[in-house]
Design a protein around this motif. Structure first.
Motif, PDB file in Angstrom:
ATOM      1  N   GLN A 138      62.780  12.470  18.082  1.00  0.00           N
ATOM      2  CA  GLN A 138      63.577  12.981  19.185  1.00  0.00           C
ATOM      3  C   GLN A 138      62.829  14.099  19.902  1.00  0.00           C
ATOM      4  OE1 GLN A 138      66.269  15.976  18.361  1.00  0.00           O
ATOM      5  NE2 GLN A 138      67.800  15.451  19.895  1.00  0.00           N
ATOM      6  N   LEU A 139      63.056  14.199  21.208  1.00  0.00           N
ATOM      7  CA  LEU A 139      62.420  15.241  22.003  1.00  0.00           C
ATOM      8  C   LEU A 139      63.432  15.838  22.979  1.00  0.00           C
ATOM      9  CD1 LEU A 139      59.856  16.715  23.193  1.00  0.00           C
ATOM     10  CD2 LEU A 139      59.667  14.757  24.755  1.00  0.00           C
ATOM     11  N   TYR A 140      63.454  17.173  23.054  1.00  0.00           N
ATOM     12  CA  TYR A 140      64.126  17.874  24.143  1.00  0.00           C
ATOM     13  C   TYR A 140      63.059  18.273  25.149  1.00  0.00           C
ATOM     14  CZ  TYR A 140      68.348  18.484  21.254  1.00  0.00           C
ATOM     15  OH  TYR A 140      69.456  18.273  20.487  1.00  0.00           O
ATOM     16  N   LEU A 163      60.110   7.140  20.979  1.00  0.00           N
ATOM     17  CA  LEU A 163      60.444   8.502  21.378  1.00  0.00           C
ATOM     18  C   LEU A 163      61.854   8.482  21.950  1.00  0.00           C
ATOM     19  CD1 LEU A 163      58.193  10.921  23.436  1.00  0.00           C
ATOM     20  CD2 LEU A 163      60.632  10.720  23.887  1.00  0.00           C
ATOM     21  N   VAL A 164      62.722   9.346  21.438  1.00  0.00           N
ATOM     22  CA  VAL A 164      64.112   9.420  21.884  1.00  0.00           C
ATOM     23  C   VAL A 164      64.304  10.754  22.586  1.00  0.00           C
ATOM     24  CG1 VAL A 164      66.532   9.337  21.170  1.00  0.00           C
ATOM     25  CG2 VAL A 164      64.813   8.030  19.898  1.00  0.00           C
ATOM     26  N   VAL A 165      64.412  10.724  23.910  1.00  0.00           N
ATOM     27  CA  VAL A 165      64.549  11.964  24.665  1.00  0.00           C
ATOM     28  C   VAL A 165      66.032  12.246  24.906  1.00  0.00           C
ATOM     29  CG1 VAL A 165      64.160  10.704  26.847  1.00  0.00           C
ATOM     30  CG2 VAL A 165      63.942  13.203  26.779  1.00  0.00           C
ATOM     31  N   THR A 166      66.483  13.407  24.448  1.00  0.00           N
ATOM     32  CA  THR A 166      67.884  13.801  24.603  1.00  0.00           C
ATOM     33  C   THR A 166      68.048  14.530  25.923  1.00  0.00           C
ATOM     34  OG1 THR A 166      68.295  13.929  22.229  1.00  0.00           O
ATOM     35  CG2 THR A 166      69.749  15.198  23.645  1.00  0.00           C
ATOM     36  N   THR A 167      68.983  14.065  26.753  1.00  0.00           N
ATOM     37  CA  THR A 167      69.081  14.546  28.133  1.00  0.00           C
ATOM     38  C   THR A 167      70.350  15.332  28.426  1.00  0.00           C
ATOM     39  OG1 THR A 167      70.158  12.482  28.847  1.00  0.00           O
ATOM     40  CG2 THR A 167      67.741  12.557  28.921  1.00  0.00           C
ATOM     41  N   ASP A 168      71.228  15.483  27.430  1.00  0.00           N
ATOM     42  CA  ASP A 168      72.534  16.101  27.722  1.00  0.00           C
ATOM     43  C   ASP A 168      72.629  17.549  27.258  1.00  0.00           C
ATOM     44  OD1 ASP A 168      72.593  15.775  25.003  1.00  0.00           O
ATOM     45  OD2 ASP A 168      74.267  14.371  24.961  1.00  0.00           O
ATOM     46  N   SER A 169      71.487  18.192  27.002  1.00  0.00           N
ATOM     47  CA  SER A 169      71.507  19.551  26.464  1.00  0.00           C
ATOM     48  C   SER A 169      70.685  20.524  27.305  1.00  0.00           C
ATOM     49  CB  SER A 169      70.986  19.543  25.020  1.00  0.00           C
ATOM     50  OG  SER A 169      71.804  18.747  24.195  1.00  0.00           O
ATOM     51  N   ALA A 170      70.616  20.266  28.623  1.00  0.00           N
ATOM     52  CA  ALA A 170      69.938  21.216  29.498  1.00  0.00           C
ATOM     53  C   ALA A 170      70.707  22.535  29.552  1.00  0.00           C
ATOM     54  CB  ALA A 170      69.795  20.633  30.903  1.00  0.00           C
ATOM     55  N   GLY A 264      71.942  10.171  25.822  1.00  0.00           N
ATOM     56  CA  GLY A 264      72.832  11.029  26.588  1.00  0.00           C
ATOM     57  C   GLY A 264      73.399  10.338  27.819  1.00  0.00           C
ATOM     58  N   VAL A 265      73.134   9.049  27.970  1.00  0.00           N
ATOM     59  CA  VAL A 265      73.686   8.259  29.077  1.00  0.00           C
ATOM     60  C   VAL A 265      75.186   8.068  28.838  1.00  0.00           C
ATOM     61  CG1 VAL A 265      73.666   5.982  30.187  1.00  0.00           C
ATOM     62  CG2 VAL A 265      71.510   7.097  29.539  1.00  0.00           C
ATOM     63  N   MET A 266      75.996   8.246  29.904  1.00  0.00           N
ATOM     64  CA  MET A 266      77.439   8.111  29.746  1.00  0.00           C
ATOM     65  C   MET A 266      78.107   7.390  30.918  1.00  0.00           C
ATOM     66  SD  MET A 266      78.653   9.054  26.845  1.00  0.00           S
ATOM     67  CE  MET A 266      80.394   9.380  27.111  1.00  0.00           C
ATOM     68  N   ASN A 286      77.921  11.433  23.809  1.00  0.00           N
ATOM     69  CA  ASN A 286      78.435  12.714  24.297  1.00  0.00           C
ATOM     70  C   ASN A 286      78.042  13.836  23.340  1.00  0.00           C
ATOM     71  OD1 ASN A 286      80.373  12.622  22.137  1.00  0.00           O
ATOM     72  ND2 ASN A 286      81.790  11.486  23.439  1.00  0.00           N
ATOM     73  N   HIS A 287      76.962  13.633  22.615  1.00  0.00           N
ATOM     74  CA  HIS A 287      76.386  14.614  21.692  1.00  0.00           C
ATOM     75  C   HIS A 287      77.373  14.975  20.575  1.00  0.00           C
ATOM     76  CE1 HIS A 287      72.614  17.072  21.659  1.00  0.00           C
ATOM     77  NE2 HIS A 287      73.264  17.708  20.702  1.00  0.00           N
ATOM     78  N   GLY A 288      78.102  13.978  20.116  1.00  0.00           N
ATOM     79  CA  GLY A 288      79.025  14.206  19.014  1.00  0.00           C
ATOM     80  C   GLY A 288      80.149  15.165  19.348  1.00  0.00           C
ATOM     81  N   GLY A 289      80.518  15.248  20.628  1.00  0.00           N
ATOM     82  CA  GLY A 289      81.574  16.170  21.028  1.00  0.00           C
ATOM     83  C   GLY A 289      81.144  17.618  21.030  1.00  0.00           C
ATOM     84  N   ARG A 290      79.837  17.883  21.042  1.00  0.00           N
ATOM     85  CA  ARG A 290      79.330  19.251  20.929  1.00  0.00           C
ATOM     86  C   ARG A 290      78.869  19.825  22.268  1.00  0.00           C
ATOM     87  NH1 ARG A 290      77.808  20.297  15.483  1.00  0.00           N
ATOM     88  NH2 ARG A 290      75.833  21.343  15.925  1.00  0.00           N
ATOM     89  N   GLN A 291      78.980  19.060  23.349  1.00  0.00           N
ATOM     90  CA  GLN A 291      78.544  19.550  24.644  1.00  0.00           C
ATOM     91  C   GLN A 291      79.737  19.664  25.612  1.00  0.00           C
ATOM     92  OE1 GLN A 291      75.699  21.065  23.821  1.00  0.00           O
ATOM     93  NE2 GLN A 291      74.703  20.321  25.675  1.00  0.00           N
ATOM     94  N   LEU A 292      79.941  18.673  26.464  1.00  0.00           N
ATOM     95  CA  LEU A 292      81.032  18.713  27.437  1.00  0.00           C
ATOM     96  C   LEU A 292      82.343  18.289  26.782  1.00  0.00           C
ATOM     97  CD1 LEU A 292      82.126  18.956  30.348  1.00  0.00           C
ATOM     98  CD2 LEU A 292      81.442  16.554  30.679  1.00  0.00           C
ATOM     99  N   ASP A 293      83.258  19.218  26.599  1.00  0.00           N
ATOM    100  CA  ASP A 293      84.552  18.854  26.031  1.00  0.00           C
ATOM    101  C   ASP A 293      85.401  18.187  27.110  1.00  0.00           C
ATOM    102  OD1 ASP A 293      86.246  18.689  23.859  1.00  0.00           O
ATOM    103  OD2 ASP A 293      87.346  20.508  24.392  1.00  0.00           O
TER     104      ASP A 293
END
Length: 429
Positions: A138-140, A163-170, A264-266, A286-293
């Motif tokens: 994984q990569l940020y 390579l898994v790029v996570t896009t929902d944690s900017a 992080g595609v939704m 949705n990042h396991g409910g840890r980002q946008l509630d």
């Protein structure tokens, strides 16, 4: 007699992921468990990720020969022993010593991929060398793009497949319950400090003799000597990049020759953009409910996304998977595979590598049972015709669409899953 889940500390007595969760709760300090467990804000999305599965019903077939069954799938042209893998979970070394390696080894033994977190406490090279199997990374994408380029070079050098790029944690989500354990940033309050002292097994497993684990794959970005939790937290907060956009994915596509997966595609529109950007796969998350509630669950948008891009790239998803039936529902609605986060992390906290193996074995057994009870001999037969989801615009009543059947692959013979896997017996002996 009142029903209750097992409340002890022996992971081998857990009959479900929920019971493993209770074992994990008892075996690690509260602040560790809360780090794994918590979601953002009011945790609406965290709850929604689980409750959505209760809305989806099965429509089984009867009088079908299911004496031989297999859950093996084809994933990026290679066989995988189950329709799920272990997704990236950061700071696994906080739960048990060399936690990243324990997850990777259990995945390799089970014949499924493992995605090493960018925030791991073991170096990529060490995990690949010591675990074997299919290790992805994984990569940020932080502001320091040179860090991403150097990590890509390291991945090439050890033969990482994807390579898994996570896009929902900017921007970081607001995880209030996690923060409540601290008197000030990264300093536990008195209640949690006392609680740590009540977990001597964890102290001697994790803290003695080297202290709090350090981030092992962020060293190329962090200032010298700042790979501790305290130092990394300060540096990473400055490295978050709110300007992250699809041109950055195109840049990554240009420098990375292996499989590229966008996590992080939704929505279906972003899934189509991922295809056009050259991605090989996506993870609805949705990042396991840890980002946008308040965000929808990945299951809710899966049918739409599968209809829009199915066959053009590999569609995966995560979020709330605790039962084999959850995984089978995702497959029936068009997913190629499921990523596990908390489910296998509970196993790690409950029993280390053998606990992860136990979690995988529980889910494999459940998938096998559900597929058989649905009247299927293998997963390639599943489609939305086996599902009813009242009220869902894409899947409801008898009008449920039947997605195009996946290309059939050579499947491994059916395996029976005993109460203890050989790996568990090896670790326990």
């Amino acid at each position: 007699m009142k029903r209750r889940l097992y409340k002890g500390t022996d992971y081998r007595r857990a009959h479900s992921i929920d019971e493993l969760r209770e074992v994990a709760r008892r075996r690690v300090p509260n602040f560790c468990f809360e780090y794994v467990e918590g979601g953002s804000d009011d945790e609406v999305t965290l709850k929604r990720n689980r409750s959505v599965f209760e809305e989806i019903g099965f429509v089984p077939r009867t009088l079908v020969d299911v004496s031989a069954r297999s859950q093996a799938i084809d994933l990026f042209g290679k066989p995988s022993a189950a329709p799920f893998m272990i997704g990236p979970t950061g700071f696994s070394g906080l739960l048990t010593r060399e936690g990243d390696l324990a997850l990777a080894r259990a995945a390799a033994f089970a014949g499924i991929p493992y995605i090493l977190s960018n925030a791991s406490t073991m170096r990529l090279e060490d995990v690949v060398r010591r675990a074997g199997g299919r290790v992805w990374m994984q990569l940020y994408l932080y502001r320091t793009r040179d860090y991403a380029a150097r990590l890509v070079d390291r991945m090439k050098a050890v033969g990482v497949e994807a390579l898994v790029v996570t896009t929902d944690s900017a921007i970081f989500g607001n995880r209030e319950w996690d923060r409540r354990n601290y008197a000030r940033p990264l300093k536990l309050d008195l209640r949690n400090t006392i609680d740590v002292m009540l977990h001597p097994r964890w102290i001697f497993d994790v803290l003695v003799p080297h202290g709090v684990p350090r981030f092992a794959n962020l060293g190329d970005m962090l200032p010298p000597g700042q790979d501790s939790v305290q130092g990394a937290a300060s540096a990473i907060s400055k490295e978050l990049d709110p300007s992250l956009n699809w041109s950055d994915i195109r840049w990554l596509r240009d420098i990375w020759p292996g499989k590229l997966i966008v996590k992080g595609v939704m929505c279906a529109e972003d899934a189509v953009t991922a295809v056009n950007t050259g991605a090989d796969g996506i993870v609805l998350s949705n990042h396991g409910g840890r980002q946008l509630d308040g965000a929808v669950s990945s299951m809710e948008i899966l049918p739409e996304v599968a209809a829009a891009v199915g066959g053009r790239l590999t569609v995966m998803l995560d979020g709330g998977f605790r039962r084999g039936s959850d995984i089978v529902k995702a497959r029936a609605l068009g997913a190629d595979a499921v990523l596990l986060g908390r489910a296998t992390t509970y196993g790690l906290a409950a029993g280390g590598e053998a606990g992860v193996a136990h979690a995988i074995n529980l889910l494999k057994t459940e998938v096998d049972r559900v597929v058989g009870l649905l009247g299927c001999s293998d997963l390639s037969q599943l489609d939305a015709g086996y599902i009813r989801w009242p009220g869902h615009p894409e899947v409801s009543g008898n009008s449920a669409p039947r997605f195009e059947e996946k290309k059939r692959v050579t499947l491994a013979p059916v395996r029976r899953f005993p109460a203890e896997t050989p790996l568990e017996k090896e670790v326990l002996s």
